[in-house]
Scaffold this active site. Sequence first.
Site, mmCIF file in Angstrom:
data_model
loop_
_atom_site.group_PDB
_atom_site.id
_atom_site.type_symbol
_atom_site.label_atom_id
_atom_site.label_comp_id
_atom_site.label_asym_id
_atom_site.label_seq_id
_atom_site.Cartn_x
_atom_site.Cartn_y
_atom_site.Cartn_z
ATOM 1 N N CYS A 252 43.545 74.276 64.303
ATOM 2 C CA CYS A 252 44.533 75.053 63.547
ATOM 3 C C CYS A 252 44.943 76.310 64.321
ATOM 4 C CB CYS A 252 43.995 75.420 62.178
ATOM 5 S SG CYS A 252 42.451 76.355 62.213
ATOM 6 N N HIS A 932 40.476 79.786 58.986
ATOM 7 C CA HIS A 932 41.599 78.849 59.108
ATOM 8 C C HIS A 932 42.844 79.626 59.519
ATOM 9 C CE1 HIS A 932 43.922 75.277 58.479
ATOM 10 N NE2 HIS A 932 44.678 75.845 57.577
#
Length: 1012
Positions: A252, A932
């Site tokens: 990510c 994230h």
Amino acid sequence: MTANSRCSVAEPPGLETQRREIECLLRESELQAGDSWYVVDRRWFEQWKEFVESGDQNSSSFPGQIDNTELFEDLDSYHLKERLVENEDFMLVPAAAWHKLLQWYGMVDGQPALERKVVDLPSTLKVEVYPVEIFLCLHSNMENVTSAQFSRTDSIYVIQTAMCQTFSVPPGSECRLWMKSSDSSCERLRNVQVSVLDACLSSGMTVIMETRNADGTWPSSRPQIMRNSAEEQDSYRGQPGVCGLTNLGNTCFMNSALQCLSNTPPLTEYFLQSSYLDELNFTNPLGMKGEIAEAYADIIKQMWSGRHYSVVPRVFKTKVGHFASQFLGYQQHDSQELLSFLLDGLHEDLNRVKNKEYIELRDADGRPDQEVAEEAWRNHRRRNDSVIVDTFHGLFKSTLVCPECHKVSVTFDPFCYLSVPLPVSKERVMEVFFVSLDPHAKPVQHRVVVPKAGRVSDLCAALSDMTGVPPTQMVVADVFNHRFYKIYNPEESLSCILDRDDIFVYELSQQDEDSVLLALYLRERSHYRDYGSSSNSYGTTLFGHPLLLNVPRGSCSQEALYSLFLQRLARYVRPPDPAEELEEEEEEEEEDEEEELYKTQTNGISDDEQNASETAGPSEPEPCCSNASPNGPTDGPTPDPDPDPASSGPVATAGDPPPGVNQGLASLDQGDTEVGNGSLNPAAGNPDGLSAGGDLGADGEADGNAEPPAEAAQPPRETTEEENEADKQEEARSPSPPANECPAKRRACRKRRRSLFTIQAVNSNGTTERGMGEGGSAVSFSSQPYVAIDWDPDMKKRFYNENEAERYVKHGSMEVPQQQTTVQLQQCIELFTTVETLEEENPWYCPVCKKHQLATKKLDLWSLPEVLIIHLKRFSYTKFTREKLDTIVDFPLRDLDFSDFLLRKGVSPEEPPSRYDLIAVSNHYGGLRDGHYTSYAQNKDNGQWYYFDDSKVTYASQDQIVTNAAYVLFYHRQDKIRKPTLPAPSLSSASQPANDTTETGTAPSCGSMDTD
């Protein structure tokens, strides 16, 4: 000689003149790379020499037209015969001599001139009599093969141009070539500027041309594309640039950085227009041979084709890992670190400077800033000239002052992005559980403010202000998996304690010289033990919350410790009523009675004993009756739930242990317990040890062989929880024995008094170490201050109230909402330009003092680029602390004005403005160890903001963009911003995900983010 034989040939000079001119040209012409020479049949040339040497114009030796028929295999293809030898089969003449001979004698009709190039082979120059003959075809039609000859000095681009003409490739198509050798392996001809020789092309090889598809992919390596259905593979049409990137596993960070760069208009247009093809630098030793630039171009062209929901960036990830080993594999990384590598890699791959010259940097030496800045920028561009420099590079002024001689050093250095610090608070908020000395008081959760660089004693002092308990009567411990991970010394730094640690502060009684700090663990035994083993020990599992208490050295007998522990656990351990006769069975030796006794038992328990248990049990059901710890598997066998439904009820009548189990649970005086001679050390009052209870949910061993599951480690439960649901869960956790664990024989027993639990000396992990013998009426304190009280599951079920043990209350400080700190982006930029002193690890060498000095340093902005990248330094690392700053940085979406921060002012009216608009943001949710990455970005074509979360793309509104997760900001200078060419999406369409996925386009929140 007749006129007809001469035809259209010009009148030649005299024979002597011909001989002299040709011989002069042959003698004086030298081989030079790239020059043309011509192949002439030797017999014709020898006859010409004989003719001119005769001096007779009418001699019979007249050679006639130049005729190379004997050199060709056939007169259809005019291919040279193989293995012709110079000076035996043919002669080589320079171009000037050839043109004279052709002018004087002409050439046989239809024969081609055999022009050959001089090639510079390693260590020699040579006329290339036999060029490289290559087969050519298109990837889309491998059956249509043609052949062509190319010189070894021809570039690959010459082959590409010839193929475009041969196969009528539309102009403007992006092509790439592959070289196929005889062994059928293909290799990419990446650099079209290299020669055929350097590309190792040889006769008989095949060159295959492919053209890029309309969706940005290549026919030879079409990547995996995420589609809703197979039918949509060629029918999907979406907004170019609104395309997700598949998470390959902790990638990510890469996806977030790529989405931000993809939505940087000048860079994306540069690649979409294929301008990079003319600037690929394959020879730069600092570059990646053009591979990073090509891999990035492929990603951009696919994302902006408008034909993909999501692209799998596997090839790009592989290239990045190949050239930057830190990004190999699938570990978590920093999006800003990848961004830094990618911008540098693209710059070197696209650097227009092929040969970097050495430039010696000069200090300002009192010269005007303008002059020094222009010189620095000019020197920078002499070595670095690429689209990355054009778009992202600016210049700042660095001023160093020696603290000793006050020497001032001024330099101007380029930058690609600004890493600006965030204001750091000197205090931190900690949440702790306070365990009172009052055994009936529930733990209280407090929120205290302590100095960030403080000590454990500061935490105790802050808690003392709330509780009134003196700090000297407090001990701070980190509780993890039902045991003490660490018991802190008052002088230890608070930086050792992380925000997610479960910190318990225990109130102790007044200490004296005769008391010892004792750590108390709670363990549950398994119902059965292996009777085939000579060991008397049972498997155990830690449960509940450990305790710390001061014990008088004289109260260390088993009876005294039993009473003390029972009193300390009074809130959630019910003492037996006098009417409840706690009896246990003792083995009889008579073997002949075993079978008869077993017949009278239900589920391994005698009828008399079962009836006694029913009468002795509590009159009402306990709020929390569980015969198993919630901690999962134990070291030993796990009993089955009671299979007899008649035995279940308000009182678990089948909870008494089966025969044979009680012999390990005899009263403390009998010497049958597991309290051994393992001793405890009062001097080790603050040991480091693994510990119990907490809400982290991390895995850890509860005993030598047991590993409780993550959900077992929970903080004390609040009193507001419903108990019915807890009872259901506890019933579902009832232990069950494996079939093979039932003892082969049943033993006859007689009854005697028993205790609620037994006491065992253990180590800091809560496990019994080998060599701790059993028996003894007192515990000595010569080695370790850890003990465990071991519960039989049935006794725990009857007398240990698990619901009550987990309850806690919240102090008023927990109800006060925490104020989220907000700072302005301008404050961060001011901190960036603040004077600082260099650290000891990074001193500056003073040319006057002739030694390294801790000089003061100040950075000032001199000139800013078209696209300004601002990196917010949220991750703070020092010698003592590591933390992520969740401060909200309020950054403007429009009109970010740098005029107050720029040193260069009013130099000329042509100076670009200093106002910027936001175009993209890279976000990081989570903490130091995990998290994230996502991104917000504005599409350059329609002006709409989108939220990119790996393969999912949703519409975003401008009020969602400023969050405490913003990590890297991309700003575009207003004078370079192009107005959108397409209208923004309508409100009705904006309610759906932007790339047509099934999820709704809601605003992100930190709590809902999936951790990689």
